[in-house]
Structure formats: C-alpha cells, structure tokens
Design a protein around this motif. Structure first.
Motif: not given
Length: 363
Positions: A260-261, A266-267, A292-297, A345-349
C-alpha cells in the motif's frame, strides 16, 4: 428449547413476599402467646379485682389472631404482587427488546431511566450490544453489496469480451486471451483477498511466536522489484519485536502495508519507511510513506472494505481495495490496534500495535 410451563417470576416473588409477611405475623403472635398468655393462670381470683382466666383470653385472642393473619396474608399477596410487578418492569422491557432484536429489529433501544442499579446496568449493556450488532449488520450489508459489485465487474467484462469474439470471428485472439487473462487474474486476487479476510475475522489460526522485524524484511525484499520499478526507496529498521500469532497472517499484514505504501506514493523518488519497536507490553510495526497530502476524513475511511481513497494515486497495482481492510481484520484477530495518521509532509503513517510475546519466547 421446549420447557414445561411453570409459575411466573412475578407470582413466585408475590408468594415469597406473602409468605414472609405471614411468617413474621405468626412469629409475632407466638411471642405474644409465649410471653403473655403463659403467665396467666387457669383461674385467678383476687378480692375486688376482675381478671379474666386463660381460657377467656384464649377465646378472645384466637379469633383476633386469625383475623390478623388473614389480613396479613391478603396484604402480602396484594402488596407483593404490586411490588414484584414494579421490580420486574425493567426486566419486561429488556425482554421485549430482546424479542424485537430476535425478529431482526436492531434499531430498538431500551433507554432505561432511573438510578444506577443491576437492571440499569443490564439494560445499558444490552443497548451497547444492540448498537454494535446494528453497526456490524450494516457493515456486513455494505460489504456484501460491495463484494457483489466487485465480483460482478470482471464477470461482466469477461462476458462482453466473449460476446465480441463470438460476433467478430476475424478479431485477433491473442489480444482477447491477454485481456481475459488480466481480468481473470484480478478476479482470482479479489476472491483470495475475500477468503483471507474471512479467515482473519474467524480467528481460525494457530498462534506461534512471530518476529515482526523479520516479517518486515521479508515483505520489503519481496516488494523491492515493484519499488525499484516505481523509483522508490524502502528503508527497514528497528528492534526484534516478537508477538504471538499466525506467521502467514502477520506476513500478509506487513506485505499489504508495504504494498500500500509503494502503490500510493509519489510518482518518483518516494520513500517507504518500515520500523519495528518494543514497548513494555506491546510490539509496534510502523509503515510510513511519502505521497500527496491526505485529510483526516479521507484517512478514516481507508480501512473500510473496497475504499481505495478517491484522492489517492491509482495505478495498475492498486488492487481491489481490501488491503487495509485485511490489515484491520488481522490486527483485531491478534488483539491489536491499528492507527492511520496523515503525515504533515504528505503520505500516510500506519501503526500496528500488538501484544508482546511472553519473555523467553523464541520465534
């Protein structure tokens, strides 16, 4: 289960109340008899004093005592019936709610009023159970609908390709076979994902010591060609983190997170960090990625089945949208917790916290 008919609880309580009151009345009258009448002689004659004999007192006392006992019995029955009904009224509401739930109505709630007592605790626990059942039922309905849709799509594509080939005999069969192979592979992957998800939900697996750091290294090594193809870097680090569980399922969990990561990154020139750590009672697996930046929702919906995140980058490796749903099910099956957090900074943890294996347990 068939049972013989018997007295209701309310009737049993009523008879218990009445019996207790009647017994108390008998004991009270016995005390009067023992400590009063026994000291009265058979015949007592004193000058200028008119004292009744014992026989006269008995004739006067027994009818009055009998009347008192009948009154106490009637009072015990009527009062006991009322008190028992009042005490069992919450239980009647709980029983009615249970019958409604058994008939499929999970939206009903008891909402028992009053101070905190045993009936209130039972009603609140039952309301909580109904809420969870309703949420689980709704989730299963959504899952069944989504699964049906996802499985119908490759079948419909296959049917269309076969219809085209049947109507156009001059069409290149090589291209048709290649497209059918691709569609069939996606259908097989989806079916295997559904089976794995069902297995995780059933918790039907053998528990053994598993080192998450080794699982992380194995997943990173397996997916390294995909990362290199996309121009990404995978960095693994951390301590030996041993938990008890299914090696196959925990490896699948780690592989899904790393995959998934990689896919949602990024491209080019992106990074995936896979780390393990040990806490007093738990072990932690963390997978982070640039992107890319993700929203909490948006992040809060990613663990739902077939939710891929419409704002996330889609590729041919995006899968069926069950990756994080499987991760969630495997984590819960191992009594752990799953946390998804958008990176500044964008992305997911993604953090998976599992119970640590007992000391001196070798993986």
């Amino acid at each position: 289960m068939d049972r013989q008919p018997g007295m209701s609880v309310r009737l049993k309580l009523t008879l218990s109340y009445a019996g207790f009151i009647l017994l108390a009345g008998v004991l009270l009258l016995a005390v009067v008899w023992v400590f009063l009448l026994r000291y009265v002689p058979e015949v007592l004659s004193l000058p200028m004093v008119d004292v009744p004999a014992r026989s006269e007192l008995e004739r006067a006392f027994v009818p009055k005592a009998t009347t008192a006992l009948v009154f106490l019995l009637a009072l015990g029955l009527s009062g006991g019936w009322f008190l028992a009904g009042s005490m069992l009224a919450p239980l009647t509401r709980i029983t009615n709610a249970t019958r409604l739930a058994a008939n499929g109505s999970l939206s009903h709630r008891i909402h028992l009023e009053g101070a905190q007592d045993e009936f209130r605790e039972l009603a609140d626990a039952f309301d909580t159970m109904l809420a969870r059942l309703e949420a689980h039922d709704a989730e299963q309905r959504r899952f069944a609908a989504n699964a049906s849709h996802e499985l119908r799509t490759p079948l419909a594509i296959t049917q269309t390709l076969l219809d085209v080939a049947r109507n156009d005999l001059t069409r290149d069969t090589g291209e048709l076979v290649e497209r059918l192979h691709f569609v069939n592979t996606r259908a097989i992957d989806l079916t295997e994902a559904l089976l794995l998800l069902s297995r995780a939900n059933q918790r039907s697996f053998h528990r053994e010591p598993v080192d998450l750091s080794l699982a992380a290294e194995e997943a990173a090594e397996t997916l390294l060609p995909l990362a290199e193809k996309r121009g990404l870097t995978i960095e693994t680090s951390g301590d030996i983190a041993t938990t008890l569980g299914s090696h196959a399922l925990l490896l699948q969990l780690t592989t899904n997170l790393v995959h998934n990561a990689i896919v949602h990154n990024l491209p080019q020139h992106g990074t995936v960090w896979v780390t393990t750590s040990v806490q007093p009672d738990t072990v932690v697996l963390t997978v982070e990625n640039t992107g890319e930046r993700l929203t909490s929702q948006l992040v809060s919906t990613l663990v739902e089945p077939f939710q891929r995140g419409t704002q996330r980058v889609r590729t041919d490796h995006a899968g069926a949208g069950l990756g994080l749903a499987i991760v969630k099910s495997i984590t819960e099956a191992h009594d752990g917790t799953l946390t998804l957090t958008p990176r500044a900074d964008g992305g997911l943890r993604v953090t998976v916290q599992l119970p640590a294996a007992p000391p001196h347990t070798d993986p």
